[in-house]
Design a protein around this motif. Structure first.
Motif, short mmCIF file in Angstrom:
data_model
loop_
_atom_site.label_atom_id
_atom_site.label_comp_id
_atom_site.label_asym_id
_atom_site.label_seq_id
_atom_site.Cartn_x
_atom_site.Cartn_y
_atom_site.Cartn_z
N ILE A 349 86.10 14.66 56.98
CA ILE A 349 87.03 14.65 55.83
C ILE A 349 88.42 13.89 56.21
CG2 ILE A 349 88.35 15.97 54.13
CD1 ILE A 349 86.76 18.34 54.56
N SER A 350 88.62 12.86 55.45
CA SER A 350 89.72 12.14 55.77
C SER A 350 90.11 11.17 54.66
CB SER A 350 89.47 11.14 56.89
OG SER A 350 90.62 10.22 57.22
N GLN A 351 91.57 11.31 54.41
CA GLN A 351 92.03 10.50 53.16
C GLN A 351 91.90 8.85 53.65
OE1 GLN A 351 93.99 7.73 50.96
NE2 GLN A 351 95.23 8.23 52.79
N SER A 352 92.65 8.56 54.72
CA SER A 352 92.52 7.09 55.19
C SER A 352 91.40 6.46 55.67
CB SER A 352 93.47 7.04 56.35
OG SER A 352 93.09 7.82 57.47
N GLU A 354 90.85 6.51 58.75
CA GLU A 354 91.16 5.77 59.89
C GLU A 354 91.80 6.57 60.95
OE1 GLU A 354 90.52 2.94 60.38
OE2 GLU A 354 90.33 1.92 58.34
N THR A 355 91.83 8.00 60.78
CA THR A 355 92.34 8.79 61.87
C THR A 355 91.67 8.83 63.13
OG1 THR A 355 93.22 10.08 59.98
CG2 THR A 355 93.33 11.01 61.98
N ILE A 356 92.27 8.24 64.20
CA ILE A 356 91.35 8.20 65.45
C ILE A 356 90.75 9.52 65.83
CG2 ILE A 356 93.45 8.44 67.00
CD1 ILE A 356 91.06 5.79 67.39
N LYS A 488 107.38 21.72 55.55
CA LYS A 488 107.61 21.00 57.30
C LYS A 488 107.86 19.45 57.31
CE LYS A 488 104.69 23.11 59.72
NZ LYS A 488 104.12 24.44 59.94
N GLU A 489 106.99 18.92 56.54
CA GLU A 489 106.77 17.34 56.51
C GLU A 489 107.86 16.80 55.87
OE1 GLU A 489 102.52 16.75 55.16
OE2 GLU A 489 102.71 15.14 56.76
N ILE A 490 108.03 17.12 54.85
CA ILE A 490 109.13 16.49 53.79
C ILE A 490 110.42 17.06 53.54
CG2 ILE A 490 107.04 15.01 52.76
CD1 ILE A 490 107.81 16.65 50.27
O1 M6R Z 1 93.95 10.19 56.55
P1 M6R Z 1 93.44 11.69 57.19
O2 M6R Z 1 93.31 12.41 55.77
O3 M6R Z 1 92.50 11.49 58.02
O4 M6R Z 1 94.89 12.18 57.58
C1 M6R Z 1 94.92 13.30 58.26
C2 M6R Z 1 96.28 13.59 58.40
O5 M6R Z 1 96.84 13.07 59.47
C3 M6R Z 1 97.08 14.07 57.16
O6 M6R Z 1 96.33 14.99 56.49
C4 M6R Z 1 98.60 14.37 57.60
O7 M6R Z 1 98.37 15.90 57.84
C5 M6R Z 1 99.39 14.67 56.22
N1 M6R Z 1 100.50 13.90 56.70
C6 M6R Z 1 99.54 15.63 55.60
O8 M6R Z 1 100.50 15.66 54.47
#
Ligand code: M6R
Length: 605
Positions: A349-352, A354-356, A488-490
């Motif tokens: 699962i990944s949005q981008s 590209e997560t290494i 935490k993040e924002i």
């Molecule tokens: O692109 P990805 O979904 O693989 O990214 C995974 C995490 O780096 C990402 O979900 C991160 O935790 C976000 N900043 C959460 O809001």
């Protein structure tokens, strides 16, 4: 992390590069640089700070070149200062390089080059490539020197390389860090992702690892360092809307993207649900039916919010399918000796895309012949090309660093997949009812989003606290994790999530009148259990913020959600926590879309 943009064409490169850098800002950066080359002259500007400050500095200058490169730097080697900002050069200041990634053997390379009298101007790992090419140029042509130099590099990279003496010539190279080619009318672009190029083209070539692209006089050629020969390019179309990569009328991308959550679900559901037949149809899985029948174990893997989607998947698959299911964090899984076998299904699962760490976890699992599915949002991204089958999420581009709508789309695919795999299997859950509820879900989220002012009022009340617990059970533990991460993040507020039942085993020691606890407690089968934990917090003077569909007055703050079936509550509670984090951060004056220290796409380990 680090954004790259390059242009060679007939237009003025300056606005294209600056606009591109602005669109890449979401990836996270601390400094930026731009280089423009014309027949007669080259221009270099660097800035520690924002792209708009760089643009301000350039705006009154007459710069006409048709070749340009730009870079947003997220510091790894060397401090955040101008000398470390890209582009970097050789000793003669002729060969230029911009880079995303890490050159792992830079120290040895640098030492060797220094022994050969090369003078370095920065503390970066990147600069070694320019000097290495310079060194090889003593005995060969430019292209050969670049190929030879790239072969010496260990680590990860997306490079743009060129020479100030060659105004129609640009090279791109990739290994593990993203780099794509955009094809316009008489113009060619290179970029870290499609976002900055949607304005100009929908035709892309996604470079593979070890690909080197040579662009010269309007033509391009791709050479593979792996195959040691040129390759046929594969052109793909991405039909994302240009308006999707602007904030439109919203103050922040994050708010816009939260508001797009219902649409992200609808778009992801639409091609896969036949509401008449009450059936799930995954065209993508047609050829894999036999493989899927043999699966005995499922492993979800991802990072951050994407991992939470995996945890949701674990709980859901356990409920719906009689299978052993694990949810794993990529950066841990990749170093473990996980007992994968040919009957394991790995769901990445990944949005981008590209997560290494997720890429490396997948590569490791593939060595053990694991069958893999990808739940990925960015078409053509690295992960989409590594998994066996893609079940794309159709959330559209997500540009705020905090992931929001992508999570809802990931969970949507997970529900659809569970229902698809449950076909012809005995399950205690009302499958038809679940399919039917998918119709109402986006409407229920819209109702919550329309009541944003109620959530804003809660944000006003909680912004005074410095410490938060987020508590929930099972599916709502996933919500708790997501709520705590977002705060935490924002908002930069300390927040921790626990399964509500764990609270008594230690965390409760911190609770007093200065502590805030957010309970996610829908009126489901676990309601009473979690309610007892809530009472325990109140008994210790803790401040309780409750999210539930069962009214409760005796708490510090309350938000009422609509009612749904048990597995769908996180689809309603997560948007509430997304808005709560957003408004709290806004009230505290935080930089919402690009929070400090974070990057959208984490391409370094
Ligand atoms: O692109 P990805 O979904 O693989 O990214 C995974 C995490 O780096 C990402 O979900 C991160 O935790 C976000 N900043 C959460 O809001």
């Amino acid at each position: 992390m680090c954004g790259i943009i390059g242009y060679v064409g007939k237009e003025r490169a300056v606005p294209i590069i600056l606009n591109g850098l602005e669109k890449l800002e979401y990836r996270g950066y601390d400094s930026c640089g731009i280089l423009i080359i014309s027949d007669k002259k080259s221009f270099i500007f660097k800035k520690v700070g924002k792209v708009k400050e760089l643009a301000e500095e350039i705006k009154d200058k007459k710069i006409d070149g048709n070749l340009g490169v730009g870079h947003t730097r997220w510091a790894t080697h060397g401090g955040v200062d101008e000398k470390n900002t890209h582009p970097h050069f050789d000793c003669e200041n002729k060969i230029f390089v911009v880079h995303n990634g890490i050159i792992e053997n830079f120290f040895e390379l640098k030492k060797d080059l220094e022994n050969k009298n090369h003078k370095f101007n920065s503390d970066t790992d990147t600069e070694v490539l320019a000097h290495l090419i310079e060194e090889y140029l003593k005995e060969m042509q430019f292209k050969e020197a670049v190929l030879k130099a790239l072969k010496q590099i260990k680590g990860t990279y997306a490079f743009l390389i060129g020479s100030l003496e060659k105004p129609n010539f640009l090279i791109g190279a990739r290994k593990s860090s993203p780099l794509i080619l955009g094809l316009g009318e008489n113009e060619i672009f290179l970029a870290s992702d499609p976002t900055p190029l949607l304005k100009y083209t929908n035709k892309f070539i996604f470079l593979d690892d070890y690909d080197v692209v040579f662009i010269e006089d309007g033509e391009f050629e791709i050479y593979s360092l792996l195959l040691n020969k040129t390759k046929e390019p594969k052109i793909e179309e991405i039909n994302w809307n240009v308006t999707e990569v602007s904030t439109s009328d919203y103050e922040h991308y994050m708010l816009k993207e939260i508001k797009e959550e219902p649409r992200a679900i609808l778009q992801t559901v639409a091609p896969r649900v036949n509401f008449l037949k009450k059936e799930i149809e995954f065209e993508e899985l047609e050829k894999s039916k036999d493989k899927l029948k043999k699966i005995e174990k499922v492993v979800f893997v991802g990072c951050g919010t994407a991992y939470y989607a995996g945890l949701y998947g674990k709980y859901l698959f356990e409920d719906i399918l009689n299978l052993q299911v694990d949810a794993e964090i990529s950066s841990e899984l990749r170093y473990r000796n996980y007992p994968f076998n040919s009957k394991t299904l790995l769901i990445v699962i990944s949005q981008s895309g590209e997560t290494i760490d997720t890429i490396e976890a997948l590569k490791k699992a593939k060595e053990k012949k694991v069958f893999s599915l990808g739940i990925i949002n960015v078409p053509g991204s690295s992960l989409t090309r590594l998994v066996d089958v893609n079940l794309l999420t159709f959330a559209g581009p997500e540009l705020a660093v905090a992931s929001t709508k992508a999570l809802l789309a990931q969970m949507t695919v997970i529900v659809l997949l569970a229902l698809y795999l449950a076909k012809n299997k005995k399950t205690a859950l009302p499958i038809e009812k679940i399919i039917y509820e998918f119709k109402d879900l986006p409407l229920k989220i819209e109702e919550i989003l329309r009541r944003e002012n109620e959530i804003e009022k809660i944000a006003e009340k909680i912004k005074k606290f410095n410490n938060f617990y987020f508590l929930g059970r099972k599916f709502e533990y996933v919500t708790a994790l997501e709520g705590a991460l977002k705060l935490k993040e924002i908002a930069y507020l300390h927040a921790e999530a626990y399964p509500a039942g764990e609270m008594k085993h230690g965390p409760i020691a911190l609770v007093d009148e200065n502590f805030a606890t957010i309970f996610i407690n829908p009126y489901n089968s676990l309601f009473e259990k979690t309610k007892s934990n809530l009472e325990e917090i109140k008994a210790r003077k803790g401040n309780v913020i409750l999210i539930s569909d069962k009214e409760e007055n005796d708490v510090f703050a309350f938000f009422k959600i609509p009612t749904t079936i048990e597995i769908f509550y996180p689809f309603l509670t997560i948007p509430v926590l997304h808005l709560l984090a957003y408004f709290t951060a806004k009230k505290l004056g935080r930089e919402i879309d690009r929070p400090r220290n974070l990057a959208k796409s984490v391409t370094v380990e």
